[in-house]
Design a protein around this motif. Structure first.
Motif, PDB file in Angstrom:
ATOM      1  N   ARG A 178     -30.872 -10.786  29.699  1.00 17.83           N
ATOM      2  CA  ARG A 178     -31.083 -12.024  28.947  1.00 17.83           C
ATOM      3  C   ARG A 178     -29.775 -12.756  28.678  1.00 17.83           C
ATOM      4  NH1 ARG A 178     -35.246 -10.146  24.154  1.00 17.83           N
ATOM      5  NH2 ARG A 178     -37.027  -9.575  25.475  1.00 17.83           N
TER       6      ARG A 178
ATOM      7  N   CYS B 112     -32.601  -5.396  19.026  1.00 15.26           N
ATOM      8  CA  CYS B 112     -33.473  -5.837  20.110  1.00 15.26           C
ATOM      9  C   CYS B 112     -34.378  -4.717  20.586  1.00 15.26           C
ATOM     10  CB  CYS B 112     -32.623  -6.352  21.270  1.00 15.26           C
ATOM     11  SG  CYS B 112     -33.584  -6.975  22.664  1.00 15.26           S
TER      12      CYS B 112
ATOM     13  N   CYS C 281     -28.810 -15.268  22.466  1.00 21.13           N
ATOM     14  CA  CYS C 281     -30.219 -14.909  22.626  1.00 21.13           C
ATOM     15  C   CYS C 281     -30.960 -15.134  21.319  1.00 21.13           C
ATOM     16  CB  CYS C 281     -30.379 -13.460  23.092  1.00 21.13           C
ATOM     17  SG  CYS C 281     -30.165 -12.250  21.773  1.00 21.13           S
TER      18      CYS C 281
ATOM     19  N   LYS D 207     -36.351  -4.750  24.059  1.00 20.04           N
ATOM     20  CA  LYS D 207     -36.757  -5.456  25.270  1.00 20.04           C
ATOM     21  C   LYS D 207     -38.087  -4.910  25.800  1.00 20.04           C
ATOM     22  CE  LYS D 207     -32.830  -4.527  27.380  1.00 20.04           C
ATOM     23  NZ  LYS D 207     -31.948  -4.008  26.351  1.00 20.04           N
TER      24      LYS D 207
ATOM     25  N   CYS E   9     -27.837  -6.240  29.303  1.00 17.75           N
ATOM     26  CA  CYS E   9     -29.021  -7.048  29.013  1.00 17.75           C
ATOM     27  C   CYS E   9     -29.025  -8.269  29.908  1.00 17.75           C
ATOM     28  CB  CYS E   9     -29.026  -7.454  27.540  1.00 17.75           C
ATOM     29  SG  CYS E   9     -30.432  -8.496  27.095  1.00 17.75           S
TER      30      CYS E   9
END
Length: 323
Positions: free
Chosen positions: A260, A321, A276, A323, A258
């Motif tokens: 992020r 998550c 996050c 995305k 990821c």
């Protein structure tokens, strides 16, 4: 000259970040950069009782997120800005609470803008006034995201419990009247829910007339979804969950890794540094910025361990998550 040097530092930091992330996909985890973006949480409170939000659940009498300082203090904010500004390119002013409830939000945005950062606010718009809209524009805000999940009172209040659709529409008008030729970009955001799925085409037709420059649809995160959920869209293409042969719903699978968690952090009102926005319970906090520097926390042992886990077995928050 100083501005050019700052830009060069940020570009170099970004290149190191992307190189580090690319290498990690091949199993080589090296770390020599600092966050490209920082999300700060100006307020850990909200006026609404949204059913799938930790703050909303707390307002409705549920457990919600652990207690924290309600508003980010000046000391925490100034520490964040001083440490993030030389390397980051974006400062986001939102996490779990409603940022407009922080009385110093325009001043915080103005400071970030003066430091050369791209600034973003996400809001339910219930606290927007003509004066607030003008202050945000004067502060140099680059983009504002206004959450509006319905075009009628019934569809809007199915999720934004306790909110006013008319106030949301009025807020868009205040922003449209206050904005300059180019800033801020006004983004209307709508969660894809069963309660509003009959209005999606109307959103596409009407968002500019409502005062927005751009429309963004987002899938909704739901907590109790295994047996289906009343807010889950009828069309599975617009849901984060898919029904198996046994009739139970499961999260859609995501690839590992990821960007992020390689490129940014969330900093809460009380200074906790999180990997996050999905770490809503602070379960994976790297530490607190009032105790250690952002650079040390971002490249420290806890951060490294979390990123390695995200590449392998995926922590629970990564599984949530989409995305």
């Amino acid at each position: 000259m100083a501005a050019c040097r700052c830009i060069c530092v940020r570009i170099g930091n970004a290149l190191r970040c992307y190189a580090s992330y690319a290498l990690s996909l091949f199993g080589s985890v090296h770390f020599a950069h600092r966050p490209l973006f920082v999300s700060v949480e100006p307020a850990a409170v909200c006026q609404l009782r949204c059913p799938e939000c930790p703050v909303g659940l707390r307002n409705a009498g549920g457990t919600g997120r652990r207690s924290a300082d309600r508003f980010m203090s000046r000391e925490v904010w100034e520490r964040v800005l001083a440490e993030a500004a030389p390397y980051a390119h974006t400062m986001q002013f939102y996490f779990q609470g409603e940022p407009l409830l922080h009385k110093d939000l325009p001043a915080m945005i103005a400071q970030a803008h003066a430091a050369g950062l791209y600034t973003v606010v996400s809001t339910n718009a219930q606290a927007m006034t003509p004066e607030m809209a003008k202050a945000l524009v004067a502060a140099g805000l680059n983009r504002i995201i206004v959450s509006m999940d319905g075009l009628t009172d019934a569809s809007y209040n199915a999720y934004r419990v306790g909110g006013s659709l008319e106030q949301c529409k009025q807020a868009l008008r205040y922003l449209r009247e206050a904005k300059t030729a180019h800033f801020p970009l006004i983004e209307l955001q709508c969660l894809r829910l069963r309660s509003n799925e009959h209005e999606w085409e109307a959103f596409r037709r009407e968002y500019k007339a409502l005062g927005a420059d751009r429309l963004v649809f987002k899938t909704a995160q739901l907590y109790d979804y295994a047996n289906g959920h009343s807010l889950m869209p009828s069309d599975p293409r617009y849901s984060r969950y898919i029904q198996g042969a046994d009739g139970l719903f499961r999260r859609r699978r995501l690839g590992r890794g990821c960007l992020r968690v390689w490129s940014g952090v969330v900093i809460t009102t009380d200074g906790d540094v999180l990997p996050c926005c999905y770490d809503k319970e602070h379960a994976h906090a790297y530490g607190n910025i009032m105790n250690e520097s952002l650079a040390a926390l971002f490249s420290g042992s806890k951060a490294l361990a979390f990123r390695k886990a995200a590449l392998r077995e995926q922590p629970q928050i990564c599984q949530e998550c989409y995305k």
